[in-house]
Enzyme design. Sequence first.
Site, PDB file in Angstrom:
ATOM      1  N   ASP A   1       0.720  -1.161  -0.027  1.00 45.76           N
ATOM      2  CA  ASP A   1      -0.049   0.109  -0.051  1.00 45.76           C
ATOM      3  C   ASP A   1       0.671   1.143  -0.017  1.00 45.76           C
ATOM      4  O   ASP A   1       1.681   1.226   0.775  1.00 45.76           O
ATOM      5  CB  ASP A   1      -0.929  -0.074   1.090  1.00 45.76           C
TER       6      ASP A   1
ATOM      7  N   TYR B   1       1.184   5.759  -0.523  1.00 49.05           N
ATOM      8  CA  TYR B   1       0.598   6.763   0.084  1.00 49.05           C
ATOM      9  C   TYR B   1       0.734   8.124  -0.938  1.00 49.05           C
ATOM     10  O   TYR B   1       1.580   9.297  -0.635  1.00 49.05           O
ATOM     11  CB  TYR B   1       1.736   7.008   1.203  1.00 49.05           C
TER      12      TYR B   1
ATOM     13  N   ARG C   1       1.170  15.789  13.223  1.00 49.06           N
ATOM     14  CA  ARG C   1       2.543  16.557  13.313  1.00 49.06           C
ATOM     15  C   ARG C   1       2.460  17.944  13.013  1.00 49.06           C
ATOM     16  O   ARG C   1       3.095  18.318  11.851  1.00 49.06           O
ATOM     17  CB  ARG C   1       3.828  15.685  12.577  1.00 49.06           C
TER      18      ARG C   1
ATOM     19  N   GLU D   1      -9.220   3.942  -2.365  1.00 53.43           N
ATOM     20  CA  GLU D   1      -7.890   3.951  -2.962  1.00 53.43           C
ATOM     21  C   GLU D   1      -8.286   3.068  -4.470  1.00 53.43           C
ATOM     22  O   GLU D   1      -9.032   2.590  -4.684  1.00 53.43           O
ATOM     23  CB  GLU D   1      -7.025   2.887  -2.375  1.00 53.43           C
TER      24      GLU D   1
ATOM     25  N   ASP E   1      -9.069   0.434   2.132  1.00 57.44           N
ATOM     26  CA  ASP E   1      -8.179   0.012   3.224  1.00 57.44           C
ATOM     27  C   ASP E   1      -8.700   0.329   4.578  1.00 57.44           C
ATOM     28  O   ASP E   1      -8.395   1.599   4.971  1.00 57.44           O
ATOM     29  CB  ASP E   1      -6.702   0.700   2.995  1.00 57.44           C
TER      30      ASP E   1
ATOM     31  N   GLN F   1      -3.687   2.708  15.102  1.00 54.39           N
ATOM     32  CA  GLN F   1      -2.619   3.041  14.388  1.00 54.39           C
ATOM     33  C   GLN F   1      -1.818   3.972  15.099  1.00 54.39           C
ATOM     34  O   GLN F   1      -0.586   4.027  14.958  1.00 54.39           O
ATOM     35  CB  GLN F   1      -3.516   3.756  12.888  1.00 54.39           C
TER      36      GLN F   1
ATOM     37  N   TYR G   1       2.418   3.048  15.235  1.00 57.03           N
ATOM     38  CA  TYR G   1       2.770   3.049  14.089  1.00 57.03           C
ATOM     39  C   TYR G   1       4.181   3.505  14.179  1.00 57.03           C
ATOM     40  O   TYR G   1       5.094   3.301  13.080  1.00 57.03           O
ATOM     41  CB  TYR G   1       2.082   3.987  13.127  1.00 57.03           C
TER      42      TYR G   1
ATOM     43  N   THR H   1      -4.577   6.445  -0.061  1.00 54.17           N
ATOM     44  CA  THR H   1      -5.956   7.338  -0.066  1.00 54.17           C
ATOM     45  C   THR H   1      -6.146   8.402  -0.884  1.00 54.17           C
ATOM     46  O   THR H   1      -5.131   9.269  -1.037  1.00 54.17           O
ATOM     47  CB  THR H   1      -6.252   7.820   1.529  1.00 54.17           C
TER      48      THR H   1
ATOM     49  N   GLU I   1      -9.787  12.402   7.855  1.00 53.30           N
ATOM     50  CA  GLU I   1      -9.803  13.877   7.009  1.00 53.30           C
ATOM     51  C   GLU I   1     -10.895  14.560   7.135  1.00 53.30           C
ATOM     52  O   GLU I   1     -11.173  15.802   7.277  1.00 53.30           O
ATOM     53  CB  GLU I   1      -9.261  13.881   5.689  1.00 53.30           C
TER      54      GLU I   1
HETATM   55 CA    CA Z   1      -4.000   3.160   2.848  1.00 49.40          CA
END
Ligand code: CA
Length: 441
Positions: free
Chosen positions: A139, A141, A155, A213, A245, A252, A256, A372, A386
């Site tokens: 997968d 990004y 962040r 996706e 996904d 997560q 992560y 995504t 989002e």
């Molecule tokens: Ca994904």
Amino acid sequence: MNETHDPHLECWVRSAHAADTDFPIQNLPFGIFRRSHSDDEPRAGVAIGDQILDVTTWLSEGLFDGAAAEAAARCALPTLNALMALGNEAASSLRRGIVGLLRSDGIGYENFKRLGDACLTPMKGAQLYAPVQIGDYTDFYASVYHATNVGSMFRPDNPLLPNYKFVPIGYHGRASSIVVSGTDIVRPSGQTKDSKSETPSFGSTRMLDYESELGIFVGRGNSLGAPISIQRAPDHIFGFCLVNDWSARDIQAWEYQPLGPFLAKNFATSVSPWVITSEAIEPFRAPAFVRPAADPTPLSYLDAPTDREKGSIQLFLEVWLQSGMMREQNIPATKLSRTAFGSMYWTPAQLLTHHASNGCNLRTGDLLGSGTISGESKTERGCLLELTWKGAEPLLLPTGEERRFLEDGDEVIMRGYCEREGYARIGFGDCGGMVLPSKEI
Ligand code: CA
């Protein structure tokens, strides 16, 4: 392009001419089906209107020859892998053969009158299966808008890491939990830790999400140690599907770092049942994302004039949701977002070439998720994280219910279609799944 893309092709299957069909004669995606209530083994078919063409029956009647017959012989199997391994030219021969049978001036209709349901079966009377035996799943990004939005939530000072505009970021996913559209999704449990607690706890995710996706299926693979150039990458892409996904954001967030997603992602991934071939996509090839002047140009192994000119796809993706309460009240699914694939920072060829650039061998049937697909505006965001900005801005459903993340009973439906003036619109078919309550450990 060739005669199979002609927007004026007439087809004797009437539903293939319906204005809202995903499957006109110019599409002809491959899938795996079985007639419900039959003893048939699952095998390959081709979607046409609201029907499925049983390739094996037409072959046994002697209606394909040459390369088309060779490809059709691979359709008696319960996955598309053997057909995909033949390469895109073989699939192209079969596509031309099928167009010859389905066009109004061809010999197909006479044979249909004789063979009936044995050669063409209604989709609603058939069960669809995962079309491909997926060995490995990766997968990516590739949406800079998605990466920037997510990064700014987690962040705020440093949303986009410095590697993003050089390296197509990805991780190795899990193939065993990939399921076909229509499969229920059990809410996962896992470790989560909220900011108020000192220690984590184990339980059902409270932040279940989807990610819209594009799936890229590898046709012919490459040998270990033999990279694939950006110029050759399109020859290795057999076709495309829609991918959800499913993601547990609270799991997560806790797990992560430092190695990336793990149990937050590998509990389920849904794919749409029809594989839209690279050839069907051809009229909708579009220029790659135009990078802002301040951005670096891709390193040369990821850059080619052909990829810049037509590496992307004029493809639109929608996400729809129907809650349990909406279903009880007969309220149809409501649209949450619509976005264009053209906003992706990396093209499918760049993702594939990068993946194999270290010599990693991709194999027939491997699935690459695009990541995504989110655009610049709020209505173009391809996940709830989002859309609701981590739950801070809940969505309002037609029942008055609010959604921050998915609730049990919610059904998520993804749709995709390619559209361009002068060509027949082709769709992907639905990629849906309903959320069921957690199970006790
Ligand atoms: Ca994904």
